[in-house]
Design a protein around this motif. Structure first.
Motif, PDB file in Angstrom:
ATOM      1  N   ASN A  85     -35.748  -7.922  23.525  1.00  0.00           N
ATOM      2  CA  ASN A  85     -36.828  -7.803  22.738  1.00  0.00           C
ATOM      3  C   ASN A  85     -38.246  -7.588  23.152  1.00  0.00           C
ATOM      4  OD1 ASN A  85     -35.760  -9.032  19.783  1.00  0.00           O
ATOM      5  ND2 ASN A  85     -34.548 -10.216  21.492  1.00  0.00           N
ATOM      6  N   LEU A  86     -38.323  -7.259  24.475  1.00  0.00           N
ATOM      7  CA  LEU A  86     -39.571  -6.900  24.992  1.00  0.00           C
ATOM      8  C   LEU A  86     -40.482  -5.743  24.224  1.00  0.00           C
ATOM      9  CD1 LEU A  86     -38.374  -6.463  28.702  1.00  0.00           C
ATOM     10  CD2 LEU A  86     -39.757  -8.364  27.768  1.00  0.00           C
ATOM     11  N   ALA A  87     -39.844  -5.113  23.500  1.00  0.00           N
ATOM     12  CA  ALA A  87     -40.619  -4.003  22.602  1.00  0.00           C
ATOM     13  C   ALA A  87     -41.344  -4.573  21.500  1.00  0.00           C
ATOM     14  CB  ALA A  87     -39.552  -2.922  22.374  1.00  0.00           C
ATOM     15  N   ASP A  88     -41.024  -5.738  21.089  1.00  0.00           N
ATOM     16  CA  ASP A  88     -41.388  -6.561  20.011  1.00  0.00           C
ATOM     17  C   ASP A  88     -42.792  -7.185  20.401  1.00  0.00           C
ATOM     18  OD1 ASP A  88     -42.025  -7.993  17.640  1.00  0.00           O
ATOM     19  OD2 ASP A  88     -40.059  -8.870  17.645  1.00  0.00           O
ATOM     20  N   PRO A  89     -43.880  -6.594  19.803  1.00  0.00           N
ATOM     21  CA  PRO A  89     -45.110  -7.217  20.175  1.00  0.00           C
ATOM     22  C   PRO A  89     -45.514  -8.663  19.795  1.00  0.00           C
ATOM     23  CG  PRO A  89     -45.504  -5.739  18.386  1.00  0.00           C
ATOM     24  CD  PRO A  89     -43.877  -5.721  18.899  1.00  0.00           C
ATOM     25  N   ALA A 123     -42.599 -19.269  21.297  1.00  0.00           N
ATOM     26  CA  ALA A 123     -42.063 -19.575  20.050  1.00  0.00           C
ATOM     27  C   ALA A 123     -40.970 -19.249  19.577  1.00  0.00           C
ATOM     28  CB  ALA A 123     -43.227 -19.948  19.167  1.00  0.00           C
ATOM     29  N   MET A 124     -40.943 -17.910  19.524  1.00  0.00           N
ATOM     30  CA  MET A 124     -40.038 -16.813  18.987  1.00  0.00           C
ATOM     31  C   MET A 124     -38.762 -17.058  19.781  1.00  0.00           C
ATOM     32  SD  MET A 124     -40.202 -12.706  18.601  1.00  0.00           S
ATOM     33  CE  MET A 124     -38.334 -11.831  18.213  1.00  0.00           C
ATOM     34  N   VAL A 125     -38.574 -17.343  20.988  1.00  0.00           N
ATOM     35  CA  VAL A 125     -37.450 -17.447  21.872  1.00  0.00           C
ATOM     36  C   VAL A 125     -37.011 -18.904  21.547  1.00  0.00           C
ATOM     37  CG1 VAL A 125     -36.895 -17.725  24.393  1.00  0.00           C
ATOM     38  CG2 VAL A 125     -38.501 -15.813  23.785  1.00  0.00           C
ATOM     39  N   ALA A 126     -37.835 -19.801  21.551  1.00  0.00           N
ATOM     40  CA  ALA A 126     -37.286 -21.107  21.249  1.00  0.00           C
ATOM     41  C   ALA A 126     -36.662 -21.160  20.123  1.00  0.00           C
ATOM     42  CB  ALA A 126     -38.533 -22.172  21.220  1.00  0.00           C
ATOM     43  N   ALA A 127     -36.992 -20.558  18.882  1.00  0.00           N
ATOM     44  CA  ALA A 127     -36.479 -20.758  17.600  1.00  0.00           C
ATOM     45  C   ALA A 127     -35.149 -19.896  17.822  1.00  0.00           C
ATOM     46  CB  ALA A 127     -37.388 -20.088  16.552  1.00  0.00           C
ATOM     47  N   ALA A 128     -35.182 -18.940  18.474  1.00  0.00           N
ATOM     48  CA  ALA A 128     -33.899 -18.082  18.413  1.00  0.00           C
ATOM     49  C   ALA A 128     -32.623 -18.927  19.236  1.00  0.00           C
ATOM     50  CB  ALA A 128     -34.007 -16.786  19.216  1.00  0.00           C
ATOM     51  N   HIS A 129     -33.138 -19.908  19.868  1.00  0.00           N
ATOM     52  CA  HIS A 129     -31.977 -20.691  20.408  1.00  0.00           C
ATOM     53  C   HIS A 129     -31.943 -21.921  20.195  1.00  0.00           C
ATOM     54  CE1 HIS A 129     -32.781 -17.318  23.322  1.00  0.00           C
ATOM     55  NE2 HIS A 129     -31.372 -17.417  23.842  1.00  0.00           N
ATOM     56  N   ASN A 130     -32.569 -22.392  18.927  1.00  0.00           N
ATOM     57  CA  ASN A 130     -32.435 -23.592  18.274  1.00  0.00           C
ATOM     58  C   ASN A 130     -32.864 -24.815  19.106  1.00  0.00           C
ATOM     59  OD1 ASN A 130     -31.238 -22.606  15.763  1.00  0.00           O
ATOM     60  ND2 ASN A 130     -29.298 -22.413  16.712  1.00  0.00           N
ATOM     61  N   ILE A 131     -33.949 -24.552  20.128  1.00  0.00           N
ATOM     62  CA  ILE A 131     -34.273 -25.544  20.758  1.00  0.00           C
ATOM     63  C   ILE A 131     -35.920 -25.784  20.713  1.00  0.00           C
ATOM     64  CG2 ILE A 131     -32.850 -25.209  22.774  1.00  0.00           C
ATOM     65  CD1 ILE A 131     -34.699 -23.742  24.362  1.00  0.00           C
ATOM     66  N   TRP A 190     -43.517 -13.927  32.934  1.00  0.00           N
ATOM     67  CA  TRP A 190     -42.343 -13.249  33.109  1.00  0.00           C
ATOM     68  C   TRP A 190     -42.268 -11.988  32.081  1.00  0.00           C
ATOM     69  CZ3 TRP A 190     -37.415 -12.880  30.345  1.00  0.00           C
ATOM     70  CH2 TRP A 190     -36.671 -12.295  31.357  1.00  0.00           C
ATOM     71  N   ILE A 191     -42.648 -12.342  30.908  1.00  0.00           N
ATOM     72  CA  ILE A 191     -42.514 -11.364  29.808  1.00  0.00           C
ATOM     73  C   ILE A 191     -43.447 -10.160  30.108  1.00  0.00           C
ATOM     74  CG2 ILE A 191     -43.125 -10.873  27.297  1.00  0.00           C
ATOM     75  CD1 ILE A 191     -42.216 -13.747  26.796  1.00  0.00           C
ATOM     76  N   ILE A 192     -44.857 -10.363  30.792  1.00  0.00           N
ATOM     77  CA  ILE A 192     -45.666  -9.454  30.971  1.00  0.00           C
ATOM     78  C   ILE A 192     -45.115  -8.626  32.018  1.00  0.00           C
ATOM     79  CG2 ILE A 192     -47.800  -9.041  31.836  1.00  0.00           C
ATOM     80  CD1 ILE A 192     -48.800 -11.283  30.433  1.00  0.00           C
ATOM     81  N   SER A 193     -44.526  -9.352  32.989  1.00  0.00           N
ATOM     82  CA  SER A 193     -43.900  -8.682  34.472  1.00  0.00           C
ATOM     83  C   SER A 193     -43.060  -7.746  33.902  1.00  0.00           C
ATOM     84  CB  SER A 193     -43.401  -9.760  35.150  1.00  0.00           C
ATOM     85  OG  SER A 193     -42.860  -8.931  36.311  1.00  0.00           O
TER      86      SER A 193
END
Length: 331
Positions: free
Chosen positions: A222-226, A231-239, A258-261
């Motif tokens: 999902n790197l291409a998604d601005p 928060a989006m990552v946490a929600a996708a994994h139900n944590i 890490w996302i920026i890198s």
């Protein structure tokens, strides 16, 4: 290391035997039956080593792979394949289940068992092949799960992962991070199969042990998604966001950095790729989730020591052919 067969370089009379021999090396021993043995047979098959696993891609005219019970009894190394159909419809008959797989979908096959797999006309698929003992799951649970992949919440994640491996096989296997990619692949497949098998103990254990791996894989995809954010990552994994930061901190990982890198690394690859030479720098930046070109340029220069435009120009200059200059004393 790669094995590649392209029948385009072979006489038509040699192609049937060449495809059969290559299939014996690339996958499980089976009967290779061509849809039109007297017609224009063509095939391109590639096998790329990836740690203890491999990536196998095949693009060919219509064919059928028939692995009989007798052939299955001769095989000592259980291996499973997770394949994404790329062209045509794949048809599988194994263990009493019949599946038709359209392009873009995932198919699981026990290569150590008997099966009948085929496609009609031109078709293509890419798969990852993993020894069963690398998955640390009961063989019966794995074989049960192969017919239930779409019931797992990890189905789309693993489908995208296998599709990426198949598409970028040469670049991924040559990268220094290939061993880590191999380990990630095994972890993701293990979690997928454990959840699809619906065996509570193995599912709970596999999901817990592979959480960080799944977070990394989801983030990369999902790197291409601005809008990508912790928060989006946490929600996708139900944590919770707090739990996400705790998991990442335990692994010595700053998620935002890490996302920026990873975005910068992807943008740099595209800037250096001849296939992207006509794309504006701003378009490449946007395709990797950077909204602000100025911010992208600043972060890129801080990471690589020069601006994106200068890096691209230097790369293009290095690829220009050297022209000979006539000597001054030539008349």
């Amino acid at each position: 290391m790669a094995f590649i067969l392209d029948t385009g370089a072979l006489p038509a009379a040699d192609r049937v035997e060449a495809v059969h021999t290559a299939m014996m090396y690339a996958s499980a021993p089976c009967h290779v039956i061509h849809e039109d043995p007297d017609g224009p047979i063509h095939a391109r098959m590639e096998v790329w080593d990836l740690g203890d696993t491999n990536i196998f891609t095949c693009r060919s005219s219509g064919l059928r792979l028939l692995r009989t019970a007798r052939l299955a009894r001769q095989d000592a190394m259980p291996v499973i394949s997770l394949a994404v159909q790329q062209q045509g419809y794949g048809r599988l008959d194994q263990y009493g289940r019949q599946e038709i797989t359209p392009p873009g979908e995932l198919l699981g096959v026990d290569l150590s068992g008997a099966y009948d797999y085929s496609w009609s006309s031109d078709g293509a698929a890419g798969c990852v092949q993993i020894p069963l003992d690398r998955l640390d799951l009961p063989a019966d649970s794995v074989r049960q799960a192969l017919g239930r992949l779409r019931a797992s919440p990890l189905h789309r994640l693993v489908t995208a992962h296998v599709a990426t491996l198949s598409r970028d096989r040469a670049r991924i296997t040559a990268d220094p991070t290939a061993p880590a990619v191999a380990a990630t692949t095994v972890d993701l497949v293990r979690a997928l199969l454990a959840s699809a098998a619906r065996t509570e103990r193995h599912t709970r254990q596999a999901m817990a042990e592979t959480l960080l791996t799944r977070i990394r894989a989801y983030t990369r995809q999902n790197l291409a998604d601005p809008e990508l954010s912790p928060a989006m990552v946490a929600a996708a994994h139900n944590i919770s966001l707090r739990q996400l930061y705790k998991i990442c901190s335990g692994a010595g990982l700053s998620l935002e950095q890490w996302i920026i890198s990873e975005r910068l690394r992807g943008a740099r690859h595209d800037l250096l790729s001849p296939g992207h030479r006509h794309r504006p720098v701003g378009a490449i930046a946007r395709s990797w989730g950077f909204r602000d070109p100025t911010h992208f340029t600043r972060r890129f220069k801080a990471r690589y020591g020069e601006t994106p435009s200068r890096l691209r120009q230097a790369s293009q200059d290095a690829r220009l052919p050297v022209t000979s200059v006539p000597s001054a004393d030539r008349g």
